[in-house]
Structures are given as structure tokens and as C-alpha cells.
Design a protein around this motif. Structure first.
Motif, PDB file in Angstrom:
ATOM      1  N   UNK A  19       0.972  -1.099   0.127  1.00 43.84           N
ATOM      2  CA  UNK A  19      -0.046   0.146  -0.046  1.00 43.84           C
ATOM      3  C   UNK A  19       0.881   1.193   0.019  1.00 43.84           C
ATOM      4  N   UNK A  20       1.960   1.230   0.933  1.00 48.76           N
ATOM      5  CA  UNK A  20       2.755   2.321   0.753  1.00 48.76           C
ATOM      6  C   UNK A  20       3.586   2.571  -0.664  1.00 48.76           C
ATOM      7  N   UNK A  21       3.939   1.484  -1.222  1.00 49.35           N
ATOM      8  CA  UNK A  21       4.332   1.689  -2.452  1.00 49.35           C
ATOM      9  C   UNK A  21       3.377   2.403  -3.496  1.00 49.35           C
ATOM     10  N   UNK A  22       2.252   1.858  -3.436  1.00 49.06           N
ATOM     11  CA  UNK A  22       1.083   2.489  -4.176  1.00 49.06           C
ATOM     12  C   UNK A  22       0.773   3.942  -3.882  1.00 49.06           C
ATOM     13  N   UNK A  23       0.912   4.117  -2.530  1.00 48.30           N
ATOM     14  CA  UNK A  23       0.668   5.410  -2.286  1.00 48.30           C
ATOM     15  C   UNK A  23       1.923   6.507  -2.808  1.00 48.30           C
ATOM     16  N   UNK A  45      -4.729   9.058  -4.357  1.00 45.65           N
ATOM     17  CA  UNK A  45      -4.241   9.208  -3.372  1.00 45.65           C
ATOM     18  C   UNK A  45      -4.962   8.876  -2.057  1.00 45.65           C
ATOM     19  N   UNK A  46      -6.098   9.219  -2.112  1.00 44.72           N
ATOM     20  CA  UNK A  46      -7.150   9.315  -0.900  1.00 44.72           C
ATOM     21  C   UNK A  46      -7.382   7.638  -0.634  1.00 44.72           C
ATOM     22  N   UNK A  47      -7.656   6.845  -1.986  1.00 43.74           N
ATOM     23  CA  UNK A  47      -7.913   5.558  -1.635  1.00 43.74           C
ATOM     24  C   UNK A  47      -7.071   4.806  -1.073  1.00 43.74           C
ATOM     25  N   UNK A  48      -5.683   5.341  -1.331  1.00 45.35           N
ATOM     26  CA  UNK A  48      -4.495   4.336  -0.713  1.00 45.35           C
ATOM     27  C   UNK A  48      -4.289   4.836   0.471  1.00 45.35           C
ATOM     28  N   UNK A  49      -4.666   6.113   0.878  1.00 45.00           N
ATOM     29  CA  UNK A  49      -4.504   6.761   2.153  1.00 45.00           C
ATOM     30  C   UNK A  49      -5.634   6.119   3.234  1.00 45.00           C
ATOM     31  N   UNK A  50      -6.886   5.668   2.631  1.00 40.67           N
ATOM     32  CA  UNK A  50      -7.959   5.032   3.274  1.00 40.67           C
ATOM     33  C   UNK A  50      -7.436   3.612   3.780  1.00 40.67           C
ATOM     34  N   UNK A  51      -6.740   3.042   2.761  1.00 43.18           N
ATOM     35  CA  UNK A  51      -6.228   1.504   3.066  1.00 43.18           C
ATOM     36  C   UNK A  51      -5.308   1.541   4.253  1.00 43.18           C
ATOM     37  N   UNK A  52      -4.241   2.484   4.388  1.00 42.73           N
ATOM     38  CA  UNK A  52      -3.270   2.696   5.277  1.00 42.73           C
ATOM     39  C   UNK A  52      -3.738   3.195   6.708  1.00 42.73           C
TER      40      UNK A  52
END
Length: 665
Positions: A19-23, A45-52
């Protein structure tokens, strides 16, 4: 303010690495994107932040990237673009909206603020002091989420969003410093305690955090010191000989060496702390067990702080009450001491069958599955029946202190409270069935229903933040309630018309009023609905007739912006004038916190207007504006002596139509 150094260079776990890599890739794309294409990149960006944010280490990893997110233009064109203009009081509304991307944006904005507050990043529009003050206010406005105390809005929030908020707020609180919100926490604890809840684990957690601050020389307590000290001492040192927190064994030794005068002083201090706060110290239970060992009923009465009513009840049933206390009251179940004191003050033992039913329950063998459930949650310090009996004592002493926990089980919790309040013998029978047989049998319109053969209820997955009695009984009630709803389906009217009298008891009136059309959900004859409620419940219009038995009712819960949240079950207890000659409805709310802001000036009160412990209240016009179903005695129309003024009906209808009814016209 605490330093977040331990999170510097935080290493992502295996679940977070991808997830960090994708973010990071999404941020790089956002930095390069032309203005016309920014929207899509912001969304990624927001979608990846949500996962984190859904992972425990997520906030720390996002905190490291907060300056870069700002510089990449994540907030450009949004309400969060200028951090110096943000207002903390709007944050709870954002969290309550349920829009995942907006919530993620708010969390990322707060992590940006945290970077400014701790000095690791400079923002031209925001000082470190401004950022820290903003975050302190955010935490103060979200104390319930911070400490896991749920309300109706939180229960309707997706579990993933709630988990994300728990991680985020915990991270911010850890780094801002708990002392910054201490004033708000102390006030919040006192507000909750005045409602006298049975389940106080969250409150004890708050007090534990207060105690850490209280004994930290670097924390400035200011005006909160006195209130904070009283809370901490109520749990950990309410008397002269427990003040040093000597431990249970050490305190027991001290008690055995005290003379009669010192014992009286200890008893008085314990009872004063208990009745002042509604909290019970484990030392109090140790003292009580010494009194029981001495078979000293007078000392028991003094350490429970009983009035002449409670003392007479204790002495009338002396042998049984001493045995009941020996069986169920220990340091691990100390909170039930307050329940026992209130039970005796209520005088319910004078009702036929109550004492016999309590004795029977004490001797009832517990079903293997129930034993496993109780032992799994409360441990094996005592047999499971001890914890169940302690919960039962608390419910009978404090029926308005029962709460539904973080479960959508308001109907079943309301029923449990109403039985403890008005029909304890029936409650004791239900508890016997549930604990011995792991089943409950009820009748619905002549048809026998057995919870053991009903596999689904309103609640699909239970959170176990319940008192022992609710833990054992409410799941059975939940299944029975849903089955009654199924049997009432297809009649063209709201099923509560038939469920409530059958489910709760004979004392629920058969007359039924509803403010909405069942098929369309639109308001239907609101004037007639309001007129009926005023005519039959308002003493000014019903010949001064009181509410004799609690009556189930349904309200349309709204948030602080007066927007509809959901339907909720309550019970009307009484209608009376307050000290300002304002007619108020006093009601029981099975929610864990009955003091709520329902918007447009409608704020539920739990103290200051004649409320007894556990009651909520509103002026009758405001209450009626959120009411959507209620029961009434159809024969009581003859009591209707005075017409309700049209302008009063219009005022209530206006409140209704400008809140939950706005989309139902």
C-alpha cells in the motif's frame, strides 16, 4: 506535547508495504499531473490513504508523508486548502458523514497539523501553537470516539471507517499529549457518571489516563485538579487507610487491625465516595467482605450508605442479603455494591416473589455455553454465576443504567430496563431460562416462540461491551424481537403496534400512533399525531394524569446538524414541569450516553432539570418534534379536558419539518 520520535522512520508491516508503494506512486503522479487531471490522481491518493488508515501502523506512515502530501497539492481546491481557517467543531460532522474520501482528507489534514505542531515542518499560514490548539480541540470534540463510547451515529458508521478513526485519533492523542485535553476529559467523565451507567469500563479507562496525568509533575492541572483527584481517589483510595493504594492483601490486613471508630470512618468514606460518583473502589468490596465475615449487618448498612428505607429492607431480609452479598460481591465485581445499595433503597424485596426468585437464581446451575461465554469475557477468578448475579443486582438497582453497548439492540435493552424498572419478577424468570437452559420462551398472539430455534436477530455480530446480564439475555431477546417482526409483516402497518405490547408486557398500551406512512416513509398527518401525544401525555391537557408505567416509544434520531440518523427505541417515564415551569418529557434512552445534540437547539439534558439518575429529558415540544411512534390507552380520551392550542402544534411541526421530516413532506 509528546515527541513522536518513535514513529520517525516507521517501518511498514507486510500488509502495509504494498500500500505504501502504491501511495508513493500515486503521490508522484499527483505532483506531475496538470491541473485538469488532478481530480483523478487525488482520488487515487485518498484511496491508498484509506487503506493505510485501516492498519495500526497506518497513521505513523502517513504522518511521515504529510508535508509531501501538502506540497503535492492534495488539499488544493478543497475546504482543507487553508489550514488556518479550519474549525475543529466541524470535524465530528465530517466523521459522521460516512464519506470515506472526505474522512481520509480530514485525517490527512490533521496529520499535516501534527507535523506543524511538533515542529518537524513549517507552514507559512500556521504556527505550531495554532496547530496544537486545533488538534487539542479536535480530540476534545471527539472524546467519545477516542475512548470507544458509541452513540447512534457511530453504530451506523461502517466498521472499517470506525476502525480507521480509532487508529487515527489514538495516534494524534498520543502525540499531542493527553494533558492538553484533560479539562475536557474530566468534565466528560463527570457528565457520564451523573447518568449512573452500569457498565463503567470506558469511564475507568478515562480515569486511569487522568491518574497518569495527575501524578505527572510536568502536567499542569489547573482548575481540573480537584475534580480529577476526586475521580481517581474514588477508585484507588477513597478512605484514610486505602489512600496509599496498598493493594487488596495489604488493605485487608489493615482493616483487621482497626478499632470500631476507625471502621466506622472507613465505612462512611466508602459510602460517600460511592454515592457521590457512582463508582465503587475494589477496596470497598474488600471492606464489605470483612463486614460479611464478621456477620455485622449494621456495618454492611453503613458501608453501603443506606437510608432508613434501605436499612430496613436489609434487616428484614438479613440472612438472605448477607448470603447474596457473600456469593456475588468481590473486588472483581465491586461495581455491583452500588447496585445492591440502590436495590435495597428501591424496596423491591417487599414485592412478592422477588427475594425467592433471587435466591433461586443464586442456586441455579449455569448452562455450559453460558458458562463459557461468561468465563471467556470475565475470567475464572470466580465461577460464572457470580458475574451474572453481580450484573443482575446492578440491573435491579439501576434499571436506567443499562446500555446497549456498541450494538443496534436498543429494543431488547429497553425491554430489559423496563422489566427491571416495573416488572422485576418477570425479568428474574427470563434470566433463569437464559442462564440455565440457554433459551428464552415467549408468546406472541398465542404462539409460543423459543429463542433456541431462532437463528437470526437484528444484530448479526455482537460486540461484547455489555454488562453480564445483557450479555446473557439480550441476544435471546434480539432473536425473539425479530421473529415477532416477521410474524407481523404484511399487515400494512408498523409492526411495533403489535410487537411492543406482546414483547414488553400487559402494561404497554394498545393504542398506537405513528407520524409517517409505512409504505412511503413520508410524514402523515403530523398535526393529528402531535395533538394526540399532547392530549394524552401532557398533564395540562389530560386532566393531570401521570404516566403510571413506562411506555415504549420511537424517536427519529438526528445529528448536531438536525439531519436524520436513524430510528431509535426509548421509553417515556414521566411528563412533568421542571423548576422553570417548563413541561418536560423524562425518558430512558438505552444508548450509552443519553446527553446528545439533536440539532437546531434540541439538546437532550441528563441533569439540571429535575432528572433522576439515568433519565434524559427535553421540553415537550422538542421531544415531540423527534417522536415518531408512541403507545396510548385508547380509553384515556375521556381524560382529554383542554384543547391543544393550534400554535403549539404548529411550533412542534415546524421543528419536525426542519429536521428529520425535511425530506418526508
Amino acid at each position: 506535547m509528546s515527541e513522536p520520535a518513535q514513529y520517525a522512520g516507521a517501518t511498514p508491516g507486510p500488509d502495509a508495504s504494498l500500500i505504501v508503494s502504491s501511495l508513493d506512486d500515486a503521490m508522484a503522479s499527483l505532483e506531475k499531473a496538470p491541473p485538469s487531471a488532478r481530480v483523478n490522481h487525488v482520488g487515487r491518493v485518498l484511496d491508498e490513504a484509506l487503506k493505510l488508515l485501516g492498519l495500526p501502523e497506518g497513521p505513523a506512515l502517513l504522518f511521515e508523508r504529510a508535508p509531501r502530501l501538502e506540497q503535492a497539492g492534495l488539499f488544493v481546491g478543497s475546504d482543507w486548502e487553508r489550514p488556518d481557517s479550519l474549525q475543529a467543531r466541524f470535524v465530528p460532522s465530517t466523521f459522521a458523514e460516512g464519506d470515506a474520501r472526505l474522512i481520509a482528507l480530514e485525517c490527512l489534514s490533521e496529520l499535516r497539523m501534527l507535523a506543524v505542531a511538533n515542529g518537524s515542518w513549517f507552514h507559512p499560514r500556521l504556527s505550531a501553537e495554532q496547530a496544537e490548539h486545533f488538534l487539542t480541540q479536535v480530540l476534545a470534540f471527539n472524546l467519545q470516539s477516542l475512548f470507544g463510547i458509541s452513540d447512534e451515529a457511530a453504530r451506523n458508521r461502517p466498521a472499517g471507517i470506525q476502525r480507521m478513526l480509532d487508529h487515527h485519533l489514538g495516534f494524534v492523542a498520543e502525540h499531542i499529549g493527553f494533558d492538553s485535553i484533560l479539562d475536557h476529559v474530566v468534565a466528560e467523565v463527570w457528565r457520564l457518571l451523573r447518568q449512573r451507567p452500569i457498565q463503567v469500563d470506558n469511564i475507568r479507562q478515562m480515569i486511569d489516563r487522568i491518574a497518569v496525568c495527575l501524578f505527572d509533575p510536568e502536567v499542569s492541572l489547573g482548575t481540573t485538579a480537584r475534580g480529577a483527584e476526586q475521580l481517581v481517589s474514588a477508585l484507588y483510595g477513597p478512605t484514610q487507610h486505602s489512600r496509599e493504594d496498598p493493594g487488596m492483601g495489604g488493605y485487608d490486613e489493615r482493616v483487621r487491625g482497626l478499632d470500631n471508630m476507625a471502621l466506622d470512618a472507613e465505612a462512611a468514606s466508602f459510602s460517600r465516595a460511592m454515592h457521590d460518583t457512582g463508582l465503587v473502589s475494589p477496596y470497598h468490596a474488600t471492606f464489605l467482605r470483612y463486614a460479611l465475615e464478621q456477620d455485622d449487618a449494621e456495618m454492611v448498612a453503613r458501608c453501603l450508605g443506606l437510608s432508613s428505607t434501605g436499612r430496613d429492607c436489609l434487616l428484614c431480609y438479613r440472612s438472605f442479603m448477607m448470603d447474596l452479598a457473600r456469593y456475588s460481591l468481590f473486588p472483581e465485581t465491586c461495581q455491583a455494591l452500588y447496585g445492591l445499595a440502590c436495590l435495597l433503597e428501591r424496596g423491591i424485596l417487599y414485592q412478592d416473589s422477588i427475594a425467592a426468585a433471587l435466591w433461586r437464581q443464586m442456586k441455579t446451575p449455569i448452562h455450559a455455553d453460558v458458562r463459557s461465554l461468561l468465563a471467556g469475557l470475565y475470567g475464572d477468578a470466580h465461577e460464572p454465576g457470580v458475574f451474572l448475579m453481580a450484573g443482575l443486582i446492578s440491573a435491579l438497582g439501576l434499571p436506567l443504567g443499562l446500555g446497549q453497548g456498541n450494538n443496534p439492540a436498543c429494543q431488547s435493552t429497553r425491554a430489559l430496563s423496563m422489566w427491571a424498572y416495573t416488572d422485576p419478577a418477570y425479568l428474574l424468570q427470563l434470566v433463569r431460562w437464559a442462564s440455565r437452559d440457554n433459551q428464552v420462551v415467549m408468546e406472541f398472539e398465542g404462539q409460543s416462540l423459543n429463542s433456541a430455534y431462532l437463528y437470526t436477530g437484528v444484530v448479526s455480530q455482537w460486540n461484547l461491551d455489555l454488562d453480564p446480564l445483557s450479555l446473557v439475555l439480550v441476544p435471546h431477546l434480539d432473536r425473539l424481537y425479530l421473529e415477532m417482526g416477521r410474524l407481523s409483516d404484511g399487515r400494512g402497518e408498523d409492526p411495533h403496534r403489535w410487537i411492543n405490547p406482546e414483547f414488553h408486557g400487559w402494561w404497554v398500551h394498545r393504542g398506537f400512533a405513528i407520524a409517517v406512512d409505512v409504505e412511503t416513509g413520508k410524514l402523515e398527518d403530523p398535526d393529528g399525531f402531535i395533538r394526540t401525544f399532547y392530549s394524552l401525555y401532557n398533564p395540562l391537557y389530560n386532566g393531570n394524569t401521570p404516566v403510571v408505567h413506562p411506555q415504549p416509544a420511537g424517536i427519529a434520531v438526528t445529528d448536531s446538524q438536525a439531519r436524520f440518523v436513524g430510528w431509535h427505541a426509548i421509553a417515556v417515564l414521566r411528563v412533568a414541569l421542571d423548576q422553570d415551569e417548563v413541561m418536560r418529557v423524562y425518558f430512558y434512552n438505552p444508548n450509552n450516553d443519553s446527553g446528545q445534540d439533536w440539532g437546531k437547539g434540541v439538546t437532550v439534558s441528563t441533569e439540571g432539570y429535575g432528572e433522576q439518575h439515568g433519565e434524559s429529558s427535553l421540553p415537550i415540544s422538542e421531544f415531540a418534534s423527534r417522536l415518531y411512534i408512541f403507545h396510548y390507552d385508547v380509553t384515556d380520551w375521556q381524560l382529554h379536558t383542554t384543547e391543544v392550542p393550534p400554535e403549539e402544534i404548529a411550533a412542534v411541526r415546524s421543528l419536525m419539518e426542519n429536521s428529520w421530516g425535511a425530506d418526508r413532506l
